[in-house]
Structure formats: C-alpha cells, structure tokens
Design a protein around this motif. Structure first.
Motif, PDB file in Angstrom:
ATOM      1  N   ARG A  20       0.923  -0.930   0.307  1.00  0.00           N
ATOM      2  CA  ARG A  20       0.170   0.092   0.466  1.00  0.00           C
ATOM      3  C   ARG A  20       1.177   1.586  -0.110  1.00  0.00           C
ATOM      4  N   ALA A  56       3.590  12.682 -17.119  1.00  0.00           N
ATOM      5  CA  ALA A  56       3.148  13.732 -15.978  1.00  0.00           C
ATOM      6  C   ALA A  56       2.369  12.397 -15.147  1.00  0.00           C
ATOM      7  N   THR A  61      -1.494   8.680  -6.200  1.00  0.00           N
ATOM      8  CA  THR A  61      -2.743   8.103  -6.347  1.00  0.00           C
ATOM      9  C   THR A  61      -1.759   6.718  -7.738  1.00  0.00           C
TER      10      THR A  61
ATOM     11  N   MET B   1      -4.470   3.844   3.333  1.00  0.00           N
ATOM     12  CA  MET B   1      -5.571   2.388   3.290  1.00  0.00           C
ATOM     13  C   MET B   1      -5.176   1.164   4.539  1.00  0.00           C
ATOM     14  N   GLU B   3      -3.678  -2.875   5.175  1.00  0.00           N
ATOM     15  CA  GLU B   3      -2.918  -3.351   4.476  1.00  0.00           C
ATOM     16  C   GLU B   3      -2.945  -4.621   2.855  1.00  0.00           C
ATOM     17  N   PHE B   4      -2.649  -4.932   2.528  1.00  0.00           N
ATOM     18  CA  PHE B   4      -3.263  -5.911   0.882  1.00  0.00           C
ATOM     19  C   PHE B   4      -1.770  -6.443   0.723  1.00  0.00           C
ATOM     20  N   PHE B   6       0.232  -6.904  -2.523  1.00  0.00           N
ATOM     21  CA  PHE B   6       0.048  -7.308  -4.167  1.00  0.00           C
ATOM     22  C   PHE B   6       1.081  -7.736  -4.889  1.00  0.00           C
ATOM     23  N   LEU B  27      -6.378  -4.099 -10.376  1.00  0.00           N
ATOM     24  CA  LEU B  27      -6.279  -2.744 -10.102  1.00  0.00           C
ATOM     25  C   LEU B  27      -5.624  -2.512 -11.557  1.00  0.00           C
ATOM     26  N   GLY B  30      -5.939   2.475 -11.418  1.00  0.00           N
ATOM     27  CA  GLY B  30      -5.624   3.051 -10.098  1.00  0.00           C
ATOM     28  C   GLY B  30      -6.174   3.856  -9.547  1.00  0.00           C
ATOM     29  N   GLN B  31      -7.138   4.678 -10.834  1.00  0.00           N
ATOM     30  CA  GLN B  31      -7.335   6.411 -10.339  1.00  0.00           C
ATOM     31  C   GLN B  31      -8.738   6.530  -9.950  1.00  0.00           C
ATOM     32  N   LEU B  34      -7.937   3.325  -6.072  1.00  0.00           N
ATOM     33  CA  LEU B  34      -6.688   3.732  -4.877  1.00  0.00           C
ATOM     34  C   LEU B  34      -7.161   5.298  -3.880  1.00  0.00           C
ATOM     35  N   PRO B  35      -7.835   6.035  -5.176  1.00  0.00           N
ATOM     36  CA  PRO B  35      -8.881   7.159  -3.486  1.00  0.00           C
ATOM     37  C   PRO B  35      -9.389   6.321  -3.282  1.00  0.00           C
ATOM     38  N   LYS B  38      -8.388   4.621  -0.179  1.00  0.00           N
ATOM     39  CA  LYS B  38      -7.879   5.684   0.647  1.00  0.00           C
ATOM     40  C   LYS B  38      -8.992   6.049   2.070  1.00  0.00           C
ATOM     41  N   SER B  49      -2.571  -6.334  -9.708  1.00  0.00           N
ATOM     42  CA  SER B  49      -1.872  -4.858 -10.832  1.00  0.00           C
ATOM     43  C   SER B  49      -2.915  -5.760 -12.460  1.00  0.00           C
ATOM     44  N   ALA B 100      -2.343  14.277 -16.156  1.00  0.00           N
ATOM     45  CA  ALA B 100      -1.834  13.232 -15.559  1.00  0.00           C
ATOM     46  C   ALA B 100      -2.754  11.924 -15.111  1.00  0.00           C
ATOM     47  N   VAL B 101      -3.893  11.810 -15.009  1.00  0.00           N
ATOM     48  CA  VAL B 101      -5.208  11.024 -14.810  1.00  0.00           C
ATOM     49  C   VAL B 101      -4.950  10.327 -16.720  1.00  0.00           C
ATOM     50  N   ARG B 104      -2.825   7.336 -16.294  1.00  0.00           N
ATOM     51  CA  ARG B 104      -2.988   6.004 -15.497  1.00  0.00           C
ATOM     52  C   ARG B 104      -3.945   5.368 -16.164  1.00  0.00           C
ATOM     53  N   ALA B 178     -15.611  19.898 -11.193  1.00  0.00           N
ATOM     54  CA  ALA B 178     -14.790  19.615  -9.526  1.00  0.00           C
ATOM     55  C   ALA B 178     -14.567  18.292  -9.769  1.00  0.00           C
TER      56      ALA B 178
END
Lengths: 161, 262
Positions: A20, A56, A61, B1, B3-4, B6, B27, B30-31, B34-35, B38, B49, B100-101, B104, B178
């Motif tokens: 994590r 980038a 994340t 977050m 534990e796991f 990976f 995964l 993760g965009q 992962l949030p 968290k 992954s 950036a998003v 990924r 937003a």
C-alpha cells in the motif's frame, strides 16, 4: 514488504515497501526527496506530479510497487547539472509564477511534460494542460506567462493581469 | 488504506490465477480504486495490478475494421493512437480527468467500474462495442447492469474492447468541473441504416440508450429530429450539481449538439 528498484533522477535506488505504499510516500519518506508535495492526497491538486517513464503522473495515486523498474523524475531532478535553475524554473521566478510555492513542484513537472510533447503551446493549450494542477495563490496568469516564456514565446498577449 | 498483498503478473493467465484468491481485486490505473481504498470504501486482501501485462496494451485495427483497444491501455494512449481511425473515441479519451490521470487510468478499469458518470461506457454502448474478457465476449447491450455493476464475474478481466467504427460520431460532455466526470454526456454514433445514442451521467441506472432519439435520428439525422421528443426526469440523478429535470434537459441539448457536430 517487497523490495522495489527504480531509477530516480538518473540514480538507481531501491527500498522495501508495503503493497500500500504510495509512490509519493516512497519518494518523500523513503528517499527523503521532499520537493514532491502532497496537497490533497485525492489526485485533485497535482502538487505531487512526477514523471514516470517520461509521463506526468500523480504520485499520490500510484503505488510504489507499480514503479518497479521505472524511470522517475522529480523536481529535484529539474535543475541544470551545475545546480542553476532550468529554463522552466527560471521562467517561474522571472514571471512571478509562484507565491507560497506549494503547488510549484507539480506545476513545473506538468509544464515540463507539456513542453516535451508540445514545444510551442498556445495559451489555451497551457491552461487546458494544467487542469489537474491547482494553485490557490497566483490566479494562474503568471504561471501561464512563465510557461509561454519558457517555450520561447511572447508573454505580452497573455490574458488578464 | 488497509494493508493488502500486491501482485503484478506479466500475463493474462497469471493475472486470472492471482485473482482466484479470496478477496482479490484487479487494479487498472488506480485513478478511482486507489482513492476509494484510501477512504477505506474498498479493502481487498490481494490487489492484482494489470499494468504489467503487455498483451493487454495498445490500439490496433482488426480484419473487420474494428478499433481494438487492450484493456490496460491508458486514456492518453487511446487519445493519441485512435485519433486517425475513430476520432470521436479519441476525443472522448482526451477529455477524461486531466493529463496526469489520463497517463494512468485505463479503459478496462473505467468499464469494469461502470461509474454512472464515466465517459467510456457511453462510447461502448453507442458504438455497439464488444467487451472481450479472459473467458468470453460480451456485447455492449449485455454488459452494463446498473450503477457500478456489470456482467463481469468475480475475477474476470477485460482484456480488450472492440469498437465498430461509425460513419460519423460525436461525444458531447457537459463537464462537472470539480470531479471532471460528465455531469451528463451523450455519444451519438451513426452507422449505415441505424443511429445509436448512449447517455451517461444522467440516469440512476447508469449509462443507457435513448431509443426514441435513435428512431427519430435514423429517419432524419438532423438536430431538429429530436426537438419534439420528451425526456422524463423520472429516475434521473438529482444532486447539488443539477436536478433531475436539469439533467433530462441536458440529454436533449447534448444529443442535438452531438448530431450537429457529426
């Protein structure tokens, strides 16, 4: 714990991480490269942007374990080899593209990624590219000017003051 | 977050095997996941992954003229590499999140999550695309099963998505600035003899086809063809960003804009 190895700012580094562990945490706490900032931790603000294999990415994340074998560049890797500011960094200083500076590492990394794929962006292309980088001080205009200047373009026509 | 464990397999077969574990979760980029982790809204015990599986990467054309996209292909890659063969799809990919998003986030991750305001589900449904998994092929009309729900079984992976290319197409996204998701988005795809219209961000049931508009546009492919149609606000999402009636109105407005842009 898993061992990860990656190249950061041209130097091979490795460390033990949990599954994590975020890339941002590995960079800041594992490598003590605290120039990469964590603002929102929800991938909104862009203060944590670094380059992963030239692209980038929001390092808050992405898992550190996913960067195994990757080429990472952080703000610490942006200065010229002699320690002087790079063209983009100097332009941010010259055009007052920062006030508190918290967002600046992410802004500079995003700007560098933009200029790598588009060496002469228009003002609107710059504004669009920075949609994922939030600045609460400058109102953005001076950041746009800095990036226009860093790309060798005139800043005279950049919109509002 | 929390534990796991990976795992990052290198082949689809190894990924499927890893996902056979109890409480395992795939995964993508993760965009979203992962949030979510968290915030402890998701807590897998094993996270697999898919970013290290080369056979799930890339954009190509098949013999049937379809644009085929590997399940682990990022939005940025689709925006760049589908631009020549399916410009409306590339344009959609290039408007997701921020740069950036997009570097990924992946198409497979977006579709498997089926967020009711995500962009890709509209493209898949309007194009009549086929979702290829490690086990089978699923046509778009059978894939989406309501908000955050799909036809995928536990441990099933989207390995590829095959898009038939329409004669003309346009995606109109009304941005929720937003979240950077669609407040409402409409994808119109004009095929020989048939028009498909898919709407995201509007219904509480997730992405859906607006069949009345499809019939009207199949007879007369002009923005005015949908002018007389009514969109009911019943079952539309209502939140602080827009009421159900507002979204119902957007469905029609965006459909007209999409047709005009085709």
């Amino acid at each position: 714990m898993t061992k990860v190895t990656m190249t950061v700012n041209g130097k091979s580094v490795s460390g033990a991480v949990e599954g994590r562990t975020l890339l941002s945490d590995f960079i800041r706490e594992g490598l003590r490269l605290t120039g990469t900032h964590v603002g929102c931790d929800t991938s909104q603000c862009g203060a944590c942007v670094v380059h992963v294999d030239g692209k980038a990415v929001k390092s808050c994340t992405m898992l550190a374990a996913e960067a195994e074998g990757a080429e990472i560049k952080t703000i610490e890797g942006m200065a010229n080899p002699d320690g002087s500011l790079s063209v983009i960094q100097q332009a941010f200083q010259d055009h007052h593209g920062l006030q508190c500076g918290f967002c600046t590492p992410g802004m500079v990394m995003s700007a560098a990624a933009l200029l790598a794929e588009n060496p002469s962006p228009t003002e609107s292309e710059i504004r669009k590219y920075l949609e994922g980088n939030i600045c609460r001080c400058t109102g953005y205009h001076n950041i746009i000017k800095a990036i226009m200047a860093a790309s060798g373009q005139s800043v005279a026509d950049v919109a509002a003051e | 977050m929390y534990e796991f464990e990976f795992k990052r397999p290198g082949t689809i077969a190894d990924a499927v095997a890893a996902l056979g574990a109890e409480e395992a979760q795939a995964l993508g980029g993760g965009q979203t996941l992962l949030p979510t982790m968290k915030q402890r809204l998701a807590a897998p015990e094993v996270l697999v992954s898919l970013s290290g599986v080369p056979e799930m990467q890339g954009v190509c054309m098949d013999d049937a003229g379809r644009v085929c996209i590997g399940g682990a292909t990022t939005h940025a890659t689709v925006a760049a590499e589908a631009a020549d063969n399916y410009p409306a799809l590339a344009h959609l990919a290039g408007q997701i999140g921020d740069p950036a998003v997009r570097n990924r986030g992946t198409i497979g991750g977006s579709l498997a999550n089926n967020d009711p305001a995500a962009c890709y589900p509209a493209a898949v449904l309007a194009s009549g695309a086929t979702i290829v998994t490690n086990a089978r092929e699923i046509v778009a009309d059978d894939f989406f099963d309501g908000m955050f729900t799909t036809a995928l079984d536990d441990g099933e992976i989207i390995t590829e998505v095959k898009f038939p290319v329409p004669e003309a197409a346009s995606y109109q996204k009304f941005l929720q600035p937003a979240s950077r998701f669609a407040l409402t988005g409409v994808f119109v795809a004009k095929f020989p003899g048939a028009v498909r219209v898919a709407v995201t961000g509007a219904s509480e049931e997730g992405v859906f086809r607006w069949t009345a508009a499809e019939e009207a546009l199949s007879a007369d492919f002009t923005p005015d063809a949908v002018a007389g149609l009514a969109v009911s606000p019943d079952g539309m999402i209502s939140d602080l960003h827009g009421s159900a009636a507002y979204r119902a109105n957007l469905v029609k407005v965006l459909t007209k804009r999409a047709v005009a842009a085709c």
